[in-house]
Design a protein around this motif. Sequence first.
Motif, PDB file in Angstrom:
ATOM      1  N   ARG A 176       0.711  -1.155   0.004  1.00 48.34           N
ATOM      2  CA  ARG A 176      -0.058  -0.041  -0.213  1.00 48.34           C
ATOM      3  C   ARG A 176       0.730   1.352  -0.063  1.00 48.34           C
ATOM      4  O   ARG A 176       1.897   1.259   0.598  1.00 48.34           O
ATOM      5  N   PHE A 177       0.380   2.407  -0.739  1.00 50.96           N
ATOM      6  CA  PHE A 177       0.911   3.630  -0.624  1.00 50.96           C
ATOM      7  C   PHE A 177      -0.178   4.438  -0.142  1.00 50.96           C
ATOM      8  O   PHE A 177      -1.049   4.873  -0.688  1.00 50.96           O
ATOM      9  N   GLY A 178      -0.181   4.684   1.222  1.00 48.21           N
ATOM     10  CA  GLY A 178      -1.296   5.431   1.796  1.00 48.21           C
ATOM     11  C   GLY A 178      -2.600   4.571   1.715  1.00 48.21           C
ATOM     12  O   GLY A 178      -2.726   3.355   1.994  1.00 48.21           O
ATOM     13  N   ALA A 179      -3.661   5.253   0.974  1.00 47.62           N
ATOM     14  CA  ALA A 179      -5.019   4.491   0.889  1.00 47.62           C
ATOM     15  C   ALA A 179      -4.769   3.636  -0.373  1.00 47.62           C
ATOM     16  O   ALA A 179      -5.747   2.792  -0.719  1.00 47.62           O
ATOM     17  N   LEU A 180      -3.976   3.793  -1.463  1.00 47.15           N
ATOM     18  CA  LEU A 180      -3.814   2.990  -2.568  1.00 47.15           C
ATOM     19  C   LEU A 180      -3.265   1.906  -2.401  1.00 47.15           C
ATOM     20  O   LEU A 180      -2.038   1.674  -1.679  1.00 47.15           O
ATOM     21  N   VAL A 181      -3.778   0.599  -2.931  1.00 46.49           N
ATOM     22  CA  VAL A 181      -3.201  -0.864  -2.831  1.00 46.49           C
ATOM     23  C   VAL A 181      -2.567  -0.933  -4.167  1.00 46.49           C
ATOM     24  O   VAL A 181      -3.438  -1.131  -5.164  1.00 46.49           O
ATOM     25  N   PRO A 194      -1.913  -2.376 -17.691  1.00 44.53           N
ATOM     26  CA  PRO A 194      -2.021  -0.942 -18.177  1.00 44.53           C
ATOM     27  C   PRO A 194      -1.046  -0.144 -17.274  1.00 44.53           C
ATOM     28  O   PRO A 194      -0.620  -0.752 -16.090  1.00 44.53           O
ATOM     29  N   ASN A 195      -1.059   0.898 -17.524  1.00 43.91           N
ATOM     30  CA  ASN A 195      -0.328   2.192 -16.471  1.00 43.91           C
ATOM     31  C   ASN A 195      -0.711   2.231 -15.354  1.00 43.91           C
ATOM     32  O   ASN A 195      -2.022   2.086 -15.019  1.00 43.91           O
ATOM     33  N   GLY A 196       0.202   1.884 -14.247  1.00 48.50           N
ATOM     34  CA  GLY A 196      -0.245   2.062 -13.105  1.00 48.50           C
ATOM     35  C   GLY A 196      -0.850   1.008 -12.275  1.00 48.50           C
ATOM     36  O   GLY A 196      -1.503   0.700 -11.145  1.00 48.50           O
ATOM     37  N   ALA A 197      -0.707  -0.382 -13.159  1.00 52.57           N
ATOM     38  CA  ALA A 197      -1.090  -1.679 -12.580  1.00 52.57           C
ATOM     39  C   ALA A 197      -0.454  -2.191 -11.434  1.00 52.57           C
ATOM     40  O   ALA A 197      -0.976  -3.092 -10.867  1.00 52.57           O
ATOM     41  N   GLY A 198       0.837  -1.711 -11.244  1.00 54.17           N
ATOM     42  CA  GLY A 198       1.470  -2.203 -10.015  1.00 54.17           C
ATOM     43  C   GLY A 198       2.790  -3.063 -10.525  1.00 54.17           C
ATOM     44  O   GLY A 198       3.540  -3.620  -9.618  1.00 54.17           O
ATOM     45  N   LYS A 199       3.022  -3.004 -11.721  1.00 53.66           N
ATOM     46  CA  LYS A 199       4.190  -3.638 -12.179  1.00 53.66           C
ATOM     47  C   LYS A 199       5.712  -3.296 -11.870  1.00 53.66           C
ATOM     48  O   LYS A 199       6.239  -4.368 -11.220  1.00 53.66           O
ATOM     49  N   SER A 200       5.761  -2.220 -11.746  1.00 46.65           N
ATOM     50  CA  SER A 200       7.114  -1.589 -11.392  1.00 46.65           C
ATOM     51  C   SER A 200       7.279  -1.855  -9.637  1.00 46.65           C
ATOM     52  O   SER A 200       8.183  -2.292  -9.096  1.00 46.65           O
ATOM     53  N   THR A 201       6.214  -1.608  -9.056  1.00 46.31           N
ATOM     54  CA  THR A 201       6.127  -1.606  -7.583  1.00 46.31           C
ATOM     55  C   THR A 201       6.448  -3.213  -7.096  1.00 46.31           C
ATOM     56  O   THR A 201       7.186  -3.461  -6.282  1.00 46.31           O
ATOM     57  N   LEU A 202       5.670  -4.062  -7.985  1.00 50.29           N
ATOM     58  CA  LEU A 202       5.922  -5.502  -7.909  1.00 50.29           C
ATOM     59  C   LEU A 202       7.529  -6.080  -7.848  1.00 50.29           C
ATOM     60  O   LEU A 202       8.237  -6.288  -7.216  1.00 50.29           O
ATOM     61  N   LYS A 238      13.542  -2.989  -2.850  1.00 50.09           N
ATOM     62  CA  LYS A 238      13.390  -1.425  -2.706  1.00 50.09           C
ATOM     63  C   LYS A 238      12.503  -1.174  -1.689  1.00 50.09           C
ATOM     64  O   LYS A 238      12.370  -0.321  -0.809  1.00 50.09           O
ATOM     65  N   TYR A 239      11.238  -2.015  -1.712  1.00 49.92           N
ATOM     66  CA  TYR A 239      10.272  -1.702  -0.833  1.00 49.92           C
ATOM     67  C   TYR A 239       9.927  -2.974  -0.181  1.00 49.92           C
ATOM     68  O   TYR A 239      10.201  -4.155  -0.708  1.00 49.92           O
ATOM     69  N   ASN A 240       9.556  -3.041   1.181  1.00 50.41           N
ATOM     70  CA  ASN A 240       9.068  -4.217   1.906  1.00 50.41           C
ATOM     71  C   ASN A 240       7.673  -4.479   1.673  1.00 50.41           C
ATOM     72  O   ASN A 240       6.817  -3.313   1.593  1.00 50.41           O
ATOM     73  N   TYR A 258      16.061  -0.496 -14.729  1.00 49.59           N
ATOM     74  CA  TYR A 258      15.195   0.513 -14.490  1.00 49.59           C
ATOM     75  C   TYR A 258      14.208   0.899 -15.895  1.00 49.59           C
ATOM     76  O   TYR A 258      15.014   0.981 -16.644  1.00 49.59           O
ATOM     77  N   GLN A 259      13.030   1.297 -15.522  1.00 45.21           N
ATOM     78  CA  GLN A 259      12.176   1.669 -16.556  1.00 45.21           C
ATOM     79  C   GLN A 259      12.909   3.098 -17.148  1.00 45.21           C
ATOM     80  O   GLN A 259      13.028   3.318 -18.446  1.00 45.21           O
ATOM     81  N   LEU A 260      13.451   4.173 -16.070  1.00 44.66           N
ATOM     82  CA  LEU A 260      14.295   5.142 -16.705  1.00 44.66           C
ATOM     83  C   LEU A 260      15.707   4.786 -16.630  1.00 44.66           C
ATOM     84  O   LEU A 260      16.224   4.204 -15.524  1.00 44.66           O
ATOM     85  N   GLU A 297       6.797  -5.308 -19.983  1.00 44.25           N
ATOM     86  CA  GLU A 297       7.103  -4.476 -21.362  1.00 44.25           C
ATOM     87  C   GLU A 297       5.629  -4.174 -21.870  1.00 44.25           C
ATOM     88  O   GLU A 297       4.668  -4.959 -21.752  1.00 44.25           O
ATOM     89  N   HIS A 298       5.656  -2.842 -22.291  1.00 42.78           N
ATOM     90  CA  HIS A 298       4.306  -2.358 -23.147  1.00 42.78           C
ATOM     91  C   HIS A 298       4.336  -2.843 -24.518  1.00 42.78           C
ATOM     92  O   HIS A 298       3.217  -2.677 -25.278  1.00 42.78           O
ATOM     93  N   VAL A 299       5.664  -3.076 -25.205  1.00 45.41           N
ATOM     94  CA  VAL A 299       5.599  -3.422 -26.556  1.00 45.41           C
ATOM     95  C   VAL A 299       5.192  -5.028 -26.772  1.00 45.41           C
ATOM     96  O   VAL A 299       5.842  -5.904 -26.488  1.00 45.41           O
TER      97      VAL A 299
HETATM   98  N1  LIG Z   1       6.433   5.484  -4.291  1.00 48.26           N
HETATM   99  C1  LIG Z   1       5.272   5.787  -4.499  1.00 48.26           C
HETATM  100  N2  LIG Z   1       4.434   6.205  -3.392  1.00 48.26           N
HETATM  101  C2  LIG Z   1       2.874   6.527  -3.984  1.00 48.26           C
HETATM  102  N3  LIG Z   1       2.544   5.951  -5.012  1.00 48.26           N
HETATM  103  C3  LIG Z   1       3.261   5.125  -5.895  1.00 48.26           C
HETATM  104  C4  LIG Z   1       4.420   4.874  -5.426  1.00 48.26           C
HETATM  105  N4  LIG Z   1       4.936   4.042  -6.521  1.00 48.26           N
HETATM  106  C5  LIG Z   1       4.073   3.770  -7.161  1.00 48.26           C
HETATM  107  N5  LIG Z   1       2.851   4.360  -6.827  1.00 48.26           N
HETATM  108  C6  LIG Z   1       1.511   4.030  -7.361  1.00 48.26           C
HETATM  109  O1  LIG Z   1       1.091   2.797  -7.316  1.00 48.26           O
HETATM  110  C7  LIG Z   1       0.473   2.476  -8.442  1.00 48.26           C
HETATM  111  C8  LIG Z   1       1.304   1.418  -9.065  1.00 48.26           C
HETATM  112  O2  LIG Z   1       2.342   2.057  -9.876  1.00 48.26           O
HETATM  113  P1  LIG Z   1       3.502   1.063 -10.660  1.00 48.26           P
HETATM  114  O3  LIG Z   1       4.629   2.379 -11.096  1.00 48.26           O
HETATM  115  O4  LIG Z   1       3.820   0.007  -9.916  1.00 48.26           O
HETATM  116  O5  LIG Z   1       2.704   0.997 -12.075  1.00 48.26           O
HETATM  117  P2  LIG Z   1       3.283   0.251 -13.446  1.00 48.26           P
HETATM  118  O6  LIG Z   1       2.188  -1.082 -13.602  1.00 48.26           O
HETATM  119  O7  LIG Z   1       4.633   0.152 -13.390  1.00 48.26           O
HETATM  120  O8  LIG Z   1       2.651   1.324 -14.531  1.00 48.26           O
HETATM  121  P3  LIG Z   1       3.512   1.983 -15.661  1.00 48.26           P
HETATM  122  O9  LIG Z   1       3.187   1.015 -16.904  1.00 48.26           O
HETATM  123  O10 LIG Z   1       3.007   3.190 -15.984  1.00 48.26           O
HETATM  124  O11 LIG Z   1       4.941   1.979 -15.482  1.00 48.26           O
HETATM  125  C9  LIG Z   1       0.293   3.815  -9.218  1.00 48.26           C
HETATM  126  O12 LIG Z   1      -1.041   4.109  -8.972  1.00 48.26           O
HETATM  127  C10 LIG Z   1       1.217   4.627  -8.664  1.00 48.26           C
HETATM  128  O13 LIG Z   1       0.917   5.967  -8.860  1.00 48.26           O
END
Ligand SMILES: Nc1ncnc2c1ncn2[C@@H]1O[C@H](COP(=O)(O)OP(=O)(O)OP(=O)(O)O)[C@@H](O)[C@H]1O
Length: 245
Positions: free
Chosen positions: A20-25, A45-53, A60-62, A92-94, A202-204
């Motif tokens: 979770r990031f605050g209220a966002l899962v 899709p964008n924001g699905a949680g891929k990079s977070t996973l 990087k995160y627990n 990294y993505q960037l 990957e989005h391609v």
């Molecule tokens: N450090 C953070 N603090 C708060 N919110 C975050 C943080 N990192 C990611 N988020 C939020 O968590 C959600 C998932 O983000 P994430 O970057 O994992 O998505 P993604 O699937 O990699 O998207 P994309 O395809 O655009 O790269 C998004 O709503 C993002 O705004």
Amino acid sequence: MIKSSLQSVPLLSVENVTKRFGALVAVKDVSFQMDLGEILGLIGPNGAGKSTLFNIIAGKYNPDSGRITFEGKRIDGKRAFEVCRLGICRTYQLVKPFLSETVLENVLLGSIFGSAEDARDPEAEAERAISLTGLQEIKTKYVSTLPFIDRRRVELARAIATGAKLVLLDEPMAGLNPVEVGQFTQIIKKIHSSGVSVFIVEHVMHAIMSISTRIIVLDHGEKIAEGSPEEVSKNSKVIQVYLGG
Ligand SMILES: Nc1ncnc2c1ncn2[C@@H]1O[C@H](COP(=O)(O)OP(=O)(O)OP(=O)(O)O)[C@@H](O)[C@H]1O
Ligand SMILES: [Mg+2]
């Protein structure tokens, strides 16, 4: 009789992971396993949680809950350098290479600082990674002088040079033109053939569908599908997510 494959430990096991990031899962109760030698694709899709996973797996995160094991060893809660030394390295993505260093120096940073095994020869590891990514001709050039695709190769080489058993590639083909996507696909296949397991976001779509042995789909932090590229591309939930039906 129990088949030996049932007794073997998966390379990577993610069990009920939530972040979770605050209220966002951002990642919600996600579970899956990966075997040695797979190219596992992660889409959504964008924001699905891929990079977070990826960030959770790479230390990087627990996670807020759940557990992750690599070769049977618990890794959630470990720090990024510890996870790297156990054999998982990410890009990294960037793109973040050291621009004022040469290609070889960048790759040596991976082999010197990322490796667990003191006995390894960092220079030989760097040369191996440079060769796998096709950087031999330009290894003495400063990264600041290189085009974008070569900077991406350097990132990849640095990850490989750590001696990683598993690489996590976060959108390695973003920003590449179709010809470069083809070249990068070949590089990833070569790295895989050298014995490295690959987990790729990957989005391609045509590239990830052609390269992956199996695909996981995330949407709003939840795993909505898992299967062969063909199964996933026919899955109604996946079609709905991508076509917005
Ligand atoms: N450090 C953070 N603090 C708060 N919110 C975050 C943080 N990192 C990611 N988020 C939020 O968590 C959600 C998932 O983000 P994430 O970057 O994992 O998505 P993604 O699937 O990699 O998207 P994309 O395809 O655009 O790269 C998004 O709503 C993002 O705004
Ligand atoms: Mg991302």
